[in-house]
Design a protein around this motif. Structure first.
Motif, PDB file in Angstrom:
ATOM      1  N   ARG A   1       2.567   6.403  -7.024  1.00  0.00           N
ATOM      2  CA  ARG A   1       1.517   7.199  -7.668  1.00  0.00           C
ATOM      3  C   ARG A   1       1.777   8.681  -7.474  1.00  0.00           C
ATOM      4  N   TYR A   2       2.204   9.032  -6.282  1.00  0.00           N
ATOM      5  CA  TYR A   2       2.527  10.441  -5.990  1.00  0.00           C
ATOM      6  C   TYR A   2       3.624  10.939  -6.930  1.00  0.00           C
TER       7      TYR A   2
ATOM      8  N   MET B   1       0.841  -1.208   0.000  1.00  0.00           N
ATOM      9  CA  MET B   1       0.000   0.000   0.000  1.00  0.00           C
ATOM     10  C   MET B   1       0.876   1.258   0.000  1.00  0.00           C
ATOM     11  N   ASP B   2       1.851   1.267   0.880  1.00  0.00           N
ATOM     12  CA  ASP B   2       2.744   2.437   0.977  1.00  0.00           C
ATOM     13  C   ASP B   2       3.556   2.621  -0.294  1.00  0.00           C
TER      14      ASP B   2
ATOM     15  N   TRP C   1      -7.811   1.989  -6.507  1.00  0.00           N
ATOM     16  CA  TRP C   1      -6.988   1.506  -5.399  1.00  0.00           C
ATOM     17  C   TRP C   1      -7.702   1.790  -4.086  1.00  0.00           C
TER      18      TRP C   1
ATOM     19  N   LYS D   1       1.320   4.059  -2.980  1.00  0.00           N
ATOM     20  CA  LYS D   1       0.986   5.474  -2.722  1.00  0.00           C
ATOM     21  C   LYS D   1       2.133   6.376  -3.170  1.00  0.00           C
ATOM     22  N   LYS D   2       3.330   5.969  -2.837  1.00  0.00           N
ATOM     23  CA  LYS D   2       4.490   6.796  -3.177  1.00  0.00           C
ATOM     24  C   LYS D   2       4.730   6.813  -4.685  1.00  0.00           C
TER      25      LYS D   2
END
Lengths: 249, 805
Positions: free
Chosen positions: B445-446, B438-439, B465, B442-443
């Motif tokens: 995608r950022y 998950m982390d 997601w 997230k990163k």
């Protein structure tokens, strides 16, 4: 007292050693440093830290093909344990009322561990180096008193390890022996008369382990213990005599 | 497995070959024991006498890598002695199909071989079709052009003499195995095979299993209780990872990973062959529903008919290229791969040709190892022969939770998905894999959002997601996504569903974007009735199907191909072990492999509403002739890449003519070389697991099995002057290890083509990280050559030397 018994069907044992490991885990016994000595058996022998040991032996069958025998060795919890006769202190080794388990206490520290070990026809009792404490299979009395099976029995995947009331286990052993004979004409069982651990073997006991079968007669005791039993009253008489002599002088 | 673990108890004859079930799946032996109590015979064939062999009614040995010769001989025996189940073979398999004249076999090669590309034109292995485009058949199996007659001819060459000279198995032992096992061809009898890596890890791995499948079909053992083709998976959840297709060539639910050959969704979806036979269910024709539902799971509302549901955003394989495990490390060694996640694995010890892998890791810019203990992969840079000063790889170790420290499911060999609960908190900084992912996402995608020059950000930015609850990974959300949802109100047949409802089974998935499912095979596992994988109701009587314990795919069908367990009237071949039976109106028992009625009406007339039993095959018949494999439609014995003989007794082709071989300087092979005169195989033991990443750190397990060892016969030990317990060197063209010698008659020398050939075996559980005197990985010896269909490395048969230190 009927008590409990184990029935170990080595014709079902696959030598996986789950029993050996489960015993270590339940009793939180430390692992010892081992090396591969050219086979699977490890540790080499029972010890103060190893109460249950699967012994491996390889032979040839009648057809010339290999046979591989697995013998999950452990204390037999004799009905009349010779080891119990050895200590000076009669409470050093006790028998659990409910199960018949033969239990070692810390009072054994003061006793002669060599004599205790030698009295055992199955070569089971082991002492801790340096301290003299002794240990062996406890029949997991703590588990059994709480309605659980001994750890080794609980974990066995194939049903080689069985446990229950002694009468039940005697009947099961005889039943399995009869069944086993069709595949293994030389099948024998050990221990029905005088201990609480019965082994079903497909072949002669000596092929599994030197001490698979006792060198004592059923309900008998060996020579050394017999001597000790005779010696005890004499020893006590002698002590009394010394006391009386002392009082008198 | 086509069947499942408990079903083993229903068997009349269990063949354990290519696996060591007692050793590595000890709990399975409980069921083998049950079967034997009821009179089943256990046959074990293994190069060495193992813990499984010690319980077998009959044991014999064979040289590693010669299983097709051994089993080919059994096919010959079955046909010549009329042991096959005629009605089953004629009605349910493609044995009656007429082969086109473009099919041929000569001197080890099938028709259509191109020696430059080392590939076959599989179009040559075709069936004759009638005027309706349906394969022509001779159900009497007599036509010389039918599959059955070709089969007979192909294996007529596998006579006892030849097979014995190849395998080293005495002729009387071959006969004994053939006699015992082929008795299961009788109606009402079932035989099963328990196999594992002993069959798969060869350049002919897939064909090993194909040979056994043919035997099982000839004997009528597919789809019945106590039968089947049963793989003992080597890891508790590898079946799960296979089903969710964490392999380069497949997408969840075994959909093919698109290649550049199919640039559009339409092209991809129309590639499957159609059947002109109205009685063939040809279940893969439903693939569009599964593929579109998968894309909807990935991209949610952004996946629309106008943009081909996001198909253009999905990575495609370059046509003709492979990206398997062996390919990854080949490319990594060549320096084309910059970064690598070794996630819950230890490639420096687990992959074939470990020296190549270890050197490959040194070419990376960065390596992330998600694992629970230190291991040979994350510490590769300080391993033997490595100079840290010259290695630029930046290594990150992410500690993760073990299975009991998180909630989720595992899928066992029997396809049973079983829910597991969290029992303890992970220690220190260790986190569940799901949270790490998950982390990471997230990163990533950022970074894609922020970078105006990001190359092709669509696949990342368009992903749906929504798998967390209160910031933490939620396995239930993922499990439900895998099952699938209705994305709008819809009526199918006489049932109406609301938007947001869980789809009850894959029969309801649609190709128009109105449903999602991240794995069609698992659709039915988490429904409005709840988490099916968490059910724990045991069956009290019956054949062990346990329909309410956990959940299995597909749709909780416990024995697949079970429509073959009945005759054409729907009556079980074996009424004492009924899997399904027709009660006049419907099937009762296990979930039937399709609800269509039996092939014949009670009056013997054909029922047009029926379907043939093997619904995943395009024509509906089980494949005795298998035209889909890379190396041929009939299994043929070839020697392993490294072998001890100069010629193949069965043909002029020494090795598999399509087997992939790699060509860097680390890929050395030595066949028939006097410097490496002994056959070597690798195996596992009860006390350790995989590369020992978990088990070497467990003191009780290490106490029981402390060091790397090599098993050899007393004859070989004598030849080399080796004593039991002595440390020796085992070396191959690729690497060497030090191991303690176990001298045992459980290995015996083989008589191969008149010569004495020795074989040795090494477990692969050790690694240099710990313990210091434990030994290193057996994979330092194994070759980086693989099966042409799967690319699994040939870790089970290669050549070594053994000598005193």
């Amino acid at each position: 007292m009927e008590g409990k018994a184990f029935f170990i069907d080595t014709t079902l044992c696959i030598g996986c050693r789950a029993c050996q490991i489960a015993c270590k885990q339940w009793n939180q016994l430390p692992a010892t440093k081992t090396e591969n000595r050219g086979g699977f058996q490890n540790p080499e022998d029972l010890s103060f830290y190893t109460y249950k040991l699967v012994r491996f032996s390889e032979h040839r069958g009648d057809d010339g093909k290999p046979v591989w025998y697995f013998f999950p060795d452990q204390c037999r919890h004799c009905l009349e344990p010779p080891c119990k006769e050895i200590p000076e202190d009669p409470d050093a080794i006790i028998i659990d009322q409910l199960t018949g388990a033969v239990l070692y206490t810390d009072k054994l520290k003061k006793e002669n561990s060599q004599d205790v070990r030698e009295s055992c026809p199955y070569n089971i009792p082991r002492a801790e180096k340096g301290t003299g404490y002794m240990a062996k299979c406890t029949m997991c009395v703590d588990r059994v008193h709480n309605g659980l099976l001994p750890a080794c029995v609980k974990t066995c995947p194939t049903g080689a390890m069985n446990f229950g009331d002694r009468g039940e286990m005697v009947a099961l052993t005889k039943e399995r022996l009869a069944e086993a004979k069709s595949k293994f004409p030389n099948a024998v069982v050990t221990g029905l008369e005088d201990v609480r651990v019965f082994y079903l073997l497909a072949d002669e006991p000596s092929k599994y382990h030197e001490y698979a079968h006792a060198t004592i007669t059923p309900m008998g005791i060996d020579r050394k213990t017999a001597l000790k039993r005779i010696a005890r009253p004499l020893k006590e008489l002698s002590r009394e005599w010394q006391m009386l002599k002392g009082l008198a002088s | 497995m086509t069947n499942h673990w408990i079903d083993l108890k229903n068997s009349d004859c269990i063949l354990i070959m290519g696996s060591n079930a007692a050793e590595n799946h000890p709990v399975s032996f409980k069921w083998v024991t049950e079967a034997m109590k009821k009179g089943a015979k256990l046959i074990n064939v293994d190069p060495r006498f193992t813990r499984t062999s010690s319980k077998a009614d009959f044991y014999t040995s064979l040289r590693s890598g010669t299983d097709i010769a051994f089993l080919g001989g059994m096919i010959k025996y079955i046909i010549e002695n009329n042991k096959y189940f005629t009605e089953y073979v004629a009605e349910y398999t493609n044995a009656p199909f007429i082969l086109s004249d473009t099919y041929g076999f000569k001197d080890g090669l099938f028709s259509g071989y191109d020696s430059t590309t080392r590939k076959y034109d599989k179009g040559m292995w075709a069936f004759d079709k009638d005027a309706n485009g349906v394969p022509s058949k001779d159900r009497s199996l007599q036509d010389p052009r039918c599959v059955f007659q070709h089969l007979k001819q192909h294996y007529s060459r596998y006579d006892l003499d030849t097979v014995s000279a190849i395998t080293g198995t005495p002729e009387e032992d071959l006969l004994k195995v053939y006699e015992l096992y082929s008795e299961t061809g009788a109606k009402g009898k079932a035989g099963t095979i328990m196999y594992a890596m002993g069959w798969t890890q060869h350049t002919v791995g897939v064909q090993n299993i194909r040979t056994m499948s043919i035997i099982q079909l000839l004997l009528g053992n597919m789809g019945v209780a106590g039968g089947g083709v049963n793989a003992l998976r080597g890891e508790s959840n590898v079946q799960g990872s296979t089903d969710h297709c964490i392999l380069y060539h497949i997408w969840p639910g075994y959909l093919a990973n698109p290649s550049t050959t199919w640039p559009t969704l339409d092209a991809y979806l129309s590639r499957r062959p159609k059947s002109n036979d109205p009685l063939s269910a040809n279940w893969w024709q439903n693939e569009p529903k599964y593929m579109v539902s998968l894309l909807k799971s990935y991209f949610g509302t952004r996946a629309r008919p106008e943009n081909e549901f996001g198909y253009p955003w999905m990575p495609k394989l370059d046509a003709g290229k492979t990206y398997s495990w062996l390919d990854i490390f080949d490319e990594m060694y060549k320096g084309t791969i910059k970064g690598f996640f070794a996630w819950g694995q230890n490639p420096a010890a687990s992959g074939a040709n470990a020296n190549k892998t270890r050197r490959a890791l040194a070419k990376l810019d960065w390596l992330v190892n998600v694992n629970i203990f230190d291991n040979e992969t994350c510490s590769f840079w300080k391993g033997p022969g490595m100079d840290p000063k010259t290695i630029k790889t930046e290594v990150f170790m992410l500690p993760c939770a073990v299975s009991v420290e998180k909630e989720g499911s595992i899928t066992n060999s029997g396809r049973w998905m079983q829910w597991r609960y969290k029992a303890a908190e992970p220690p220190g900084d260790a986190r569940p894999d799901g949270d790490i992912i998950m982390d990471l996402f997230k990163k990533v995608r950022y970074l894609y959002r922020r970078d105006a020059n990001a190359v092709f950000p669509d696949p990342i930015l368009n992903l749906k997601w929504d798998y967390t609850t209160s910031g933490a990974f939620d396995p239930h959300k993922v499990a439900k996504e895998i099952n699938g949802y209705f994305l709008k109100d819809v009526t199918i047949g006489d049932k109406t569903f609301k938007r947001g409802e869980l789809v009850p089974s894959f029969a309801f998935l649609q190709a128009d974007g109105s449903t999602s499912s991240a794995n069609w095979l698992y659709c039915n596992s988490y429904t409005s009735k709840g988490n099916m994988a968490a059910r724990r109701t045991r069956e009290r009587t019956g054949i062990g199907l346990n329909p309410e314990w956990a959940w299995c795919w597909p749709v909780n069908r416990r024995i697949i191909y079970n429509r073959a367990s009945v005759d054409t009237y729907g009556k079980p071949w074996d009424p004492e072990h009924t899997v399904i039976q027709w009660d006049g109106a419907k099937w009762v028992g296990d979930v039937p492999d399709g609800g269509w009625p039996p092939m014949l009406n009670p009056d013997g007339t054909p029922n047009p509403k029926t379907k043939y039993p093997f619904i995943m095959k395009e024509e509906g018949y089980a494949n005795i002739f298998g035209p889909g494999r890379e190396d041929g439609p009939f299994p043929e014995h070839y020697e392993p890449l490294e072998c001890p003989v100069e010629k193949n007794l069965l043909s002029g082709q020494l090795i598999n003519p399509t087997a992939p071989i790699y060509g860097t300087e680390m890929d050395a092979y030595r066949t028939c070389d006097p410097r490496y005169p002994f056959v070597c195989t690798t195996f596992r033991v009860s006390e350790h697991w995989q590369t020992g990443v978990m088990t070497r750190w467990q003191p009780w397990l290490l106490e029981a099995q402390p060091q790397l060892f090599v098993e050899m016969s007393p004859e070989l030990a004598s030849l080399r002057g080796i004593q039991k317990g002595e440390k020796v060197i085992v070396e191959s063209a690729r690497g060497k290890i030090e191991a303690v010698a176990i001298v045992t008659h459980r290995f015996r020398p083989f008589k191969i083509q008149g010569n004495v050939i020795h074989e040795v075996g090494v477990p692969w559980h050790y690694g240099w990280v710990y313990p210091k005197d434990g030994g290193d990985s057996a994979n330092l010896l194994t070759p980086s050559a693989g099966d042409p269909n799967t690319r699994i490395p040939e870790s089970k048969a290669f050549m070594v030397n053994v000598r005193k230190m």
